[in-house]
Design a protein around this motif. Sequence first.
Motif, PDB file in Angstrom:
ATOM      1  N   ALA B  33      38.390 -23.673  56.558  1.00 49.61           N
ATOM      2  CA  ALA B  33      39.721 -23.570  56.270  1.00 49.61           C
ATOM      3  C   ALA B  33      40.282 -22.607  55.195  1.00 49.61           C
ATOM      4  O   ALA B  33      41.176 -21.719  55.107  1.00 49.61           O
ATOM      5  CB  ALA B  33      40.505 -24.811  56.245  1.00 49.61           C
ATOM      6  N   TYR B  37      42.125 -18.939  55.427  1.00 48.64           N
ATOM      7  CA  TYR B  37      43.577 -18.758  54.747  1.00 48.64           C
ATOM      8  C   TYR B  37      43.470 -18.093  53.657  1.00 48.64           C
ATOM      9  O   TYR B  37      44.314 -17.080  53.536  1.00 48.64           O
ATOM     10  CB  TYR B  37      44.067 -20.112  54.352  1.00 48.64           C
ATOM     11  CG  TYR B  37      44.457 -20.761  55.435  1.00 48.64           C
ATOM     12  CD1 TYR B  37      44.076 -22.133  55.534  1.00 48.64           C
ATOM     13  CD2 TYR B  37      45.233 -20.271  56.522  1.00 48.64           C
ATOM     14  CE1 TYR B  37      44.624 -23.039  56.612  1.00 48.64           C
ATOM     15  CE2 TYR B  37      45.851 -21.239  57.467  1.00 48.64           C
ATOM     16  CZ  TYR B  37      45.471 -22.277  57.660  1.00 48.64           C
ATOM     17  OH  TYR B  37      45.809 -23.268  58.616  1.00 48.64           O
ATOM     18  N   TRP B 166      59.671 -26.393  52.284  1.00 47.65           N
ATOM     19  CA  TRP B 166      60.162 -26.265  53.590  1.00 47.65           C
ATOM     20  C   TRP B 166      59.285 -27.173  54.536  1.00 47.65           C
ATOM     21  O   TRP B 166      59.454 -27.353  55.607  1.00 47.65           O
ATOM     22  CB  TRP B 166      60.074 -24.889  54.073  1.00 47.65           C
ATOM     23  CG  TRP B 166      58.880 -24.071  53.960  1.00 47.65           C
ATOM     24  CD1 TRP B 166      58.587 -23.168  52.832  1.00 47.65           C
ATOM     25  CD2 TRP B 166      57.772 -24.103  54.704  1.00 47.65           C
ATOM     26  NE1 TRP B 166      57.429 -22.757  52.949  1.00 47.65           N
ATOM     27  CE2 TRP B 166      56.637 -23.156  54.160  1.00 47.65           C
ATOM     28  CE3 TRP B 166      57.503 -24.669  56.041  1.00 47.65           C
ATOM     29  CZ2 TRP B 166      55.475 -22.978  54.556  1.00 47.65           C
ATOM     30  CZ3 TRP B 166      56.300 -24.391  56.648  1.00 47.65           C
ATOM     31  CH2 TRP B 166      55.188 -23.437  55.716  1.00 47.65           C
ATOM     32  N   GLU B 171      59.652 -30.424  61.786  1.00 50.33           N
ATOM     33  CA  GLU B 171      59.240 -29.371  62.743  1.00 50.33           C
ATOM     34  C   GLU B 171      57.956 -29.090  62.418  1.00 50.33           C
ATOM     35  O   GLU B 171      57.191 -28.298  63.094  1.00 50.33           O
ATOM     36  CB  GLU B 171      60.000 -28.471  63.013  1.00 50.33           C
ATOM     37  CG  GLU B 171      61.651 -28.737  63.394  1.00 50.33           C
ATOM     38  CD  GLU B 171      62.349 -29.214  62.190  1.00 50.33           C
ATOM     39  OE1 GLU B 171      62.729 -30.354  62.077  1.00 50.33           O
ATOM     40  OE2 GLU B 171      62.296 -28.426  61.046  1.00 50.33           O
ATOM     41  N   HIS B 172      57.724 -29.015  60.992  1.00 51.35           N
ATOM     42  CA  HIS B 172      56.267 -28.415  60.586  1.00 51.35           C
ATOM     43  C   HIS B 172      55.070 -29.173  60.611  1.00 51.35           C
ATOM     44  O   HIS B 172      54.179 -29.054  59.812  1.00 51.35           O
ATOM     45  CB  HIS B 172      56.509 -27.851  58.989  1.00 51.35           C
ATOM     46  CG  HIS B 172      57.800 -26.913  59.282  1.00 51.35           C
ATOM     47  ND1 HIS B 172      58.767 -26.921  58.469  1.00 51.35           N
ATOM     48  CD2 HIS B 172      57.485 -25.548  59.522  1.00 51.35           C
ATOM     49  CE1 HIS B 172      59.387 -25.808  58.519  1.00 51.35           C
ATOM     50  NE2 HIS B 172      58.832 -25.141  59.392  1.00 51.35           N
ATOM     51  N   VAL B 173      55.033 -30.124  61.486  1.00 47.75           N
ATOM     52  CA  VAL B 173      53.974 -30.993  61.552  1.00 47.75           C
ATOM     53  C   VAL B 173      52.557 -30.116  61.820  1.00 47.75           C
ATOM     54  O   VAL B 173      51.547 -30.571  61.287  1.00 47.75           O
ATOM     55  CB  VAL B 173      53.919 -31.958  62.747  1.00 47.75           C
ATOM     56  CG1 VAL B 173      54.196 -31.393  64.117  1.00 47.75           C
ATOM     57  CG2 VAL B 173      52.922 -33.126  62.858  1.00 47.75           C
ATOM     58  N   PHE B 174      52.539 -29.075  62.715  1.00 53.26           N
ATOM     59  CA  PHE B 174      51.294 -28.254  62.726  1.00 53.26           C
ATOM     60  C   PHE B 174      51.002 -27.379  61.467  1.00 53.26           C
ATOM     61  O   PHE B 174      49.675 -27.576  61.157  1.00 53.26           O
ATOM     62  CB  PHE B 174      51.672 -27.469  63.943  1.00 53.26           C
ATOM     63  CG  PHE B 174      51.753 -27.915  65.151  1.00 53.26           C
ATOM     64  CD1 PHE B 174      52.785 -27.659  66.050  1.00 53.26           C
ATOM     65  CD2 PHE B 174      50.603 -28.821  65.659  1.00 53.26           C
ATOM     66  CE1 PHE B 174      52.864 -28.549  67.189  1.00 53.26           C
ATOM     67  CE2 PHE B 174      50.880 -29.296  66.794  1.00 53.26           C
ATOM     68  CZ  PHE B 174      52.086 -29.304  67.709  1.00 53.26           C
ATOM     69  N   GLU B 175      52.019 -26.923  60.774  1.00 54.42           N
ATOM     70  CA  GLU B 175      51.700 -26.394  59.597  1.00 54.42           C
ATOM     71  C   GLU B 175      50.732 -27.582  58.727  1.00 54.42           C
ATOM     72  O   GLU B 175      50.050 -27.041  57.998  1.00 54.42           O
ATOM     73  CB  GLU B 175      52.781 -25.676  58.834  1.00 54.42           C
ATOM     74  CG  GLU B 175      53.279 -24.530  59.387  1.00 54.42           C
ATOM     75  CD  GLU B 175      54.128 -24.568  60.617  1.00 54.42           C
ATOM     76  OE1 GLU B 175      54.272 -25.747  60.858  1.00 54.42           O
ATOM     77  OE2 GLU B 175      54.652 -23.762  60.739  1.00 54.42           O
ATOM     78  N   LEU B 177      49.416 -30.117  59.464  1.00 52.51           N
ATOM     79  CA  LEU B 177      47.995 -30.443  59.904  1.00 52.51           C
ATOM     80  C   LEU B 177      46.871 -29.592  59.546  1.00 52.51           C
ATOM     81  O   LEU B 177      45.672 -29.816  59.246  1.00 52.51           O
ATOM     82  CB  LEU B 177      47.889 -30.779  61.545  1.00 52.51           C
ATOM     83  CG  LEU B 177      48.157 -32.369  61.915  1.00 52.51           C
ATOM     84  CD1 LEU B 177      48.037 -32.525  63.312  1.00 52.51           C
ATOM     85  CD2 LEU B 177      47.261 -33.132  61.163  1.00 52.51           C
ATOM     86  N   SER B 178      47.213 -28.272  59.973  1.00 47.74           N
ATOM     87  CA  SER B 178      46.411 -27.113  59.809  1.00 47.74           C
ATOM     88  C   SER B 178      46.392 -26.459  58.249  1.00 47.74           C
ATOM     89  O   SER B 178      45.545 -25.677  58.193  1.00 47.74           O
ATOM     90  CB  SER B 178      46.478 -25.935  60.761  1.00 47.74           C
ATOM     91  OG  SER B 178      47.944 -25.270  60.487  1.00 47.74           O
ATOM     92  N   ARG B 180      48.660 -24.734  56.751  1.00 42.84           N
ATOM     93  CA  ARG B 180      49.090 -23.288  56.572  1.00 42.84           C
ATOM     94  C   ARG B 180      50.498 -23.352  55.507  1.00 42.84           C
ATOM     95  O   ARG B 180      51.412 -22.919  55.829  1.00 42.84           O
ATOM     96  CB  ARG B 180      49.765 -22.589  57.807  1.00 42.84           C
ATOM     97  CG  ARG B 180      49.916 -21.482  57.707  1.00 42.84           C
ATOM     98  CD  ARG B 180      50.257 -20.863  59.136  1.00 42.84           C
ATOM     99  NE  ARG B 180      50.441 -19.435  59.032  1.00 42.84           N
ATOM    100  CZ  ARG B 180      50.766 -18.408  59.806  1.00 42.84           C
ATOM    101  NH1 ARG B 180      50.369 -19.131  61.242  1.00 42.84           N
ATOM    102  NH2 ARG B 180      50.996 -17.391  59.790  1.00 42.84           N
ATOM    103  N   CYS B 189      44.123 -28.138  54.329  1.00 41.91           N
ATOM    104  CA  CYS B 189      44.006 -28.511  55.925  1.00 41.91           C
ATOM    105  C   CYS B 189      43.641 -30.043  56.193  1.00 41.91           C
ATOM    106  O   CYS B 189      42.358 -30.417  55.886  1.00 41.91           O
ATOM    107  CB  CYS B 189      42.695 -27.555  56.481  1.00 41.91           C
ATOM    108  SG  CYS B 189      42.757 -27.670  58.155  1.00 41.91           S
ATOM    109  N   ALA B 191      43.553 -31.547  58.877  1.00 45.93           N
ATOM    110  CA  ALA B 191      42.360 -32.131  59.756  1.00 45.93           C
ATOM    111  C   ALA B 191      41.038 -31.918  59.703  1.00 45.93           C
ATOM    112  O   ALA B 191      40.063 -32.386  59.974  1.00 45.93           O
ATOM    113  CB  ALA B 191      42.656 -31.017  61.308  1.00 45.93           C
ATOM    114  N   ALA B 192      40.804 -30.754  58.658  1.00 44.69           N
ATOM    115  CA  ALA B 192      39.440 -30.464  58.258  1.00 44.69           C
ATOM    116  C   ALA B 192      38.931 -31.535  57.437  1.00 44.69           C
ATOM    117  O   ALA B 192      37.535 -31.948  57.665  1.00 44.69           O
ATOM    118  CB  ALA B 192      39.296 -29.003  57.375  1.00 44.69           C
ATOM    119  N   ILE B 195      38.154 -34.508  59.695  1.00 37.87           N
ATOM    120  CA  ILE B 195      36.782 -34.434  60.412  1.00 37.87           C
ATOM    121  C   ILE B 195      35.621 -34.442  59.420  1.00 37.87           C
ATOM    122  O   ILE B 195      34.576 -35.210  59.826  1.00 37.87           O
ATOM    123  CB  ILE B 195      36.954 -32.851  61.013  1.00 37.87           C
ATOM    124  CG1 ILE B 195      37.833 -32.559  61.981  1.00 37.87           C
ATOM    125  CG2 ILE B 195      35.342 -32.380  61.554  1.00 37.87           C
ATOM    126  CD1 ILE B 195      37.723 -31.176  62.553  1.00 37.87           C
TER     127      ILE B 195
END
Lengths: 447, 335, 405
Positions: B33, B37, B166, B171-175, B177-178, B180, B189, B191-192, B195
């Motif tokens: 990750a 980035y 922000w 709404e920024h749940v994906f950011e 998790l990943s 960003r 990250c 998720a990393a 894992i």
Amino acid sequence: MKKLSFKKGLLPIDGLDFSKGRALSQERVLEQFTPKEVVIPMYQSIGTPAAPIVHTGSLVSIGQMIGKPTSLISAPVHASISGTVTAIETIRLPNGIKCAAVRIQNDLKRRMDDAVQKRSSPENLSPKDLYRLLLFSGIVGMGGEGYPAAAKCLRAQKAGADTLYVNGLQSEPYLTCDIHLMREHADRVIQGAIALGSVCRVQKIIFCLQDKWTQEIAAMQGALDRFRPAYPDREISLLVFKAHFPQGYDKLLIKAIYQIELNQQQNPEETVGAVIFNVSTCAAFWEKVEKNLPCTSRVVTISGDKTAQRNVLVPIGTSVSELLDRIPGMGTCRRIVIGGALMGVAITNLNTPILKTTQGITLIRQDNPQKMSCIHCGACVEACPVGILPYLCERLIEISDTDALLHENIETCISCGACSYACPAGMELSTHISRASHKNREKRSGL
Amino acid sequence: MIRKYPAPHIRKEMNISLIYPHVLIALLPCAAAAVYYYGIRALMFLFVGMTAYVLFDYLFSQYVRREKYVWDASGLVSGAILALILPPTVPLLYLLIGVFFASVVIKQCFGGLGSNLFNPAIAARAFLSIAFPSIDAAYTEPIVSRWSVTSLLYGPIDTVSSATPWISQKEHVFELLSGRYPGAIGTTCAAAIIIGGIYLVRHGILRVEAPLSYLLVLSLGYWFGRGTQATVFGMFYWIFTGGILFAAVYAMGDYSTTPTTKYGRLIFGAGAAIMTLLIRDFGNPSYAVGFAVLAMNITVPILDLYIRPRIYSMPSWFSGRKKADVKILGKGGEQ
Amino acid sequence: MTRAVFRKMIARALTLLLVTLAFLLLMNMVTNQRLESEKQAGLRSTLGDVLSADRYSQISVAPYLEKNPSIQTAYTAFDSQGKILGYVIEVKDETETGEIIAKMSFSPDGVTLISLRVLGSTEQGNEDEEIRSLDFTSQFEGIRMPAALIADLPEQDLSSNEYPPVTGLTDGTFREQLDKEDEAGYKDFVEIVVKAGRIVQVTWDAIQMDGGNNRAKASVDGEFVLANNSVIWAEQAYAMQNRLIEVQDPAKIAIKSDGTTEVVPDVTVSVNAFLKLANKCIEDSKNGIPASSVTPSGSTPAEGSTDETSTVQPTTATTGTTAGSVAGTAADPTKETTDSYSGSEDGVVQNNQGGALSDTIDGLPASEIKTKIKEVQGARQSSRIVVSTVNQAYIFLKEYLEGGG
């Protein structure tokens, strides 16, 4: 069925599940071994050694007594093969003790002693008769403890024990001699246990097994169901345990069942009224009861981390070298261990005889990992069944702080070796701690 | 030919030479990750951090402490962790200073592998924060100028101020998790890290008591602290940012600096969580996780001394320190 | 570690790596869309009042920061088809009392300012409001760049309306110089530029025949010093130049018998040479004889105009050189009588940026200024700074567009 366990100790996921990856020995028939000569030591039990009653040159047959007991806590020794006594010598046993031994040359005739004959109705023997049989059978605790069975029964009787536990747990890795017995000769085991129970005058007989031996559990269940109707006044049942490593250790067994912890001076018979016998002991006793054959041979497991597993019926006194002659590739193994891989003794002299208490021979090929410094991971603390802190004790031993060691209750160590097994740094925790604990015990008893 | 060895004769397969490579593998998702980035800079950080750490370790151990150095992967792990918790615009010199501090001062001067009191990477990060306070404001937007060669030496140019608000919107749940969003290169990250944590648990290297108690007490603290304003997403945002997850897996799972007993680790995790809460709410949030872990590291010797398992046939926990009379527990009658 | 174990670990490592990368790529794709639209929405809200567009793309200002240090951010604005609508630039300039931030938008060619907003200023109270108010900033709507405060511009053309030009002048550049140099080695020359029949620019300087600097520059540098503590020669020449532009006819400059003139203040040197040459140039203009040689770099510091005036043909459509032309300005040409030399109302004694000598504003030649902005009463400095920000943005944008955009 509810599974019992004590709280700590090593689990199969720690890598002790050695049956996976290699087919467990499924042989039905026990291989019988015929040695060329045997060396039978006199000191095969706790207590005083037996005294030899044969001389060089005497002819002996299987089951003939060659060493008589010398005290109340002593067991007689019988010839395991027929042949001529070639020498009476002094040998050194793996635990370092020197004792007398009788060397017999096999004449391959398999002559049984005259007293050895099938009994007509073994079930009708009274407890007193059974006791006398036990006294002269030379049976000791064949799970490694070596306490003469007769003395134990006497103790149980005096203490008024009411339960007999048959220890089929066999928690040491690679060993399966008891398992084999329970699977193939369940009848013998059960009847022997019942007979022992009569001697000790117990009402309950409970067989203890580990949960991973499912076939054996099924076999025992079946056999028990058959025998139960014959003994309505006794309560015969099966108890399943979780597969933990030093579970077979008697004090931990009691703890798992009764949640009671015994210290050094106490014994189970007096405190909880339970007497514990090994599976092999029961089977051996039944041999005596049924055929009047004393303890002359036993099942020995030969296995290792790279060796295929086999159970062999071996006469007592067979030398390890002769036994291992049959094993291919033995030369490449680094250690030959009498007993289990975790608590056994690595032998240097291959002429060590198989004793009554030898459960197996383990051939180790893997080298121990490189020794590094302690990383304070706490794996040893998790593994230790009696709750001492092995890494701390090791450190104190290193700096020779014996007072602190006393405070650490190092004497409770049962030398199971779980701490060394679990240590990722490859430190010799168990050896040092056992040695220190012995020293402490001597210090405490004022020697 | 066959020499006499003491029992036991077999050992667990998982030993030191295997544990640290496993931890390295668990760090791979975070490193991936980071490189994804921040590009070349992250690669350089990792490379420099790991090799410099091992080098300093070896030099000090061999020539100052005069011990034969055992080449294992623990140095690589600590170096990689230190590289991953830094912001991307930290100058290379600071990284080297931090590595020196971690390896020589924190680890070697305290006794080498396994004897360090503090977690080397976390302590070095705290040291850098104090000695060079400007690095705490040096966060940049990810995926900007990742592959430009100038970022090798000078780092990305356009900086933003610290953690962006922000991302706290739902709404920024994906950011989230990943990873960003601006932050330290390897800790964003979530998720990393998860894992990696699952991998370690599966191999039995990470003992779950400390991380779980840490995260649990933190969540409880969040819920009680925020009261009516607490939301589920807010809790996840609070936990996933700021390096808490990273500390939970790699700082609470470090062998030498956490207690040796299960209950000790539970207390360790809870204590670190409480300290993190306090520092985050009442102090400087960028220091929270690091100093909380360090504070609990200090308490580990005491925890080890007093929280110990019960000795067989002795009545209470602390009987290891007292000479207790022999008694029988439970039923079975009196002696 | 045995080889089998090693291989297993490598396999595991690769698996983890691939899983993570896949996850990251997936997440990136998912978030890209939303992040982009959010960013654009944010930009639209901040930049939309100067230039409303469908999409803004940030320009990296880093390479230009050396020459244009005040530029904060710059964006290219696109419409929904991808056509460039213009550029939005944010500039921050600092004063002693604080800073002023201005946000403005330019047309795609970078020449016209579309709109301006002043975000922050350092004035207090009313002035602050007025600086930011639409009254002031609406002056900037749609102006041609560059711009300057009316107060800052030299008054070349303002008073030119009072004096009629000499008749019969043709447009172009005309130059005359003395035949002989004087004792110091300087040979005077005068150059005039005529546009639309009027003299719009005059240059009076002297070449150093020994190869040194021109007299104007030498006087600025201190090489050429006048006696009796007067203003330096360059300033005096400048004053003469402006006067000529103002009166259009050299005859109208009153000369005393010793050659000095009292009418133009501060001029104490003899201006005979100047007048003689200027008359000659006017004769040339009447006769249509253009400047025959390329002008050596004279005293005029406005480089831009120098380049332009080096063209030989009198072009009629030279862009950017019509100094002081008021084409296209929205500001009403009110006459400001305050002189750029005297102290101005807000107490600052400096002249427009560049010093007394230059007639450049923000590095742009005064002759290029296309738009005049009226300052906010009482806040000349801030107004000047606002104008300066606009000019700086213009310069930056020009550089950016020249560099390929």
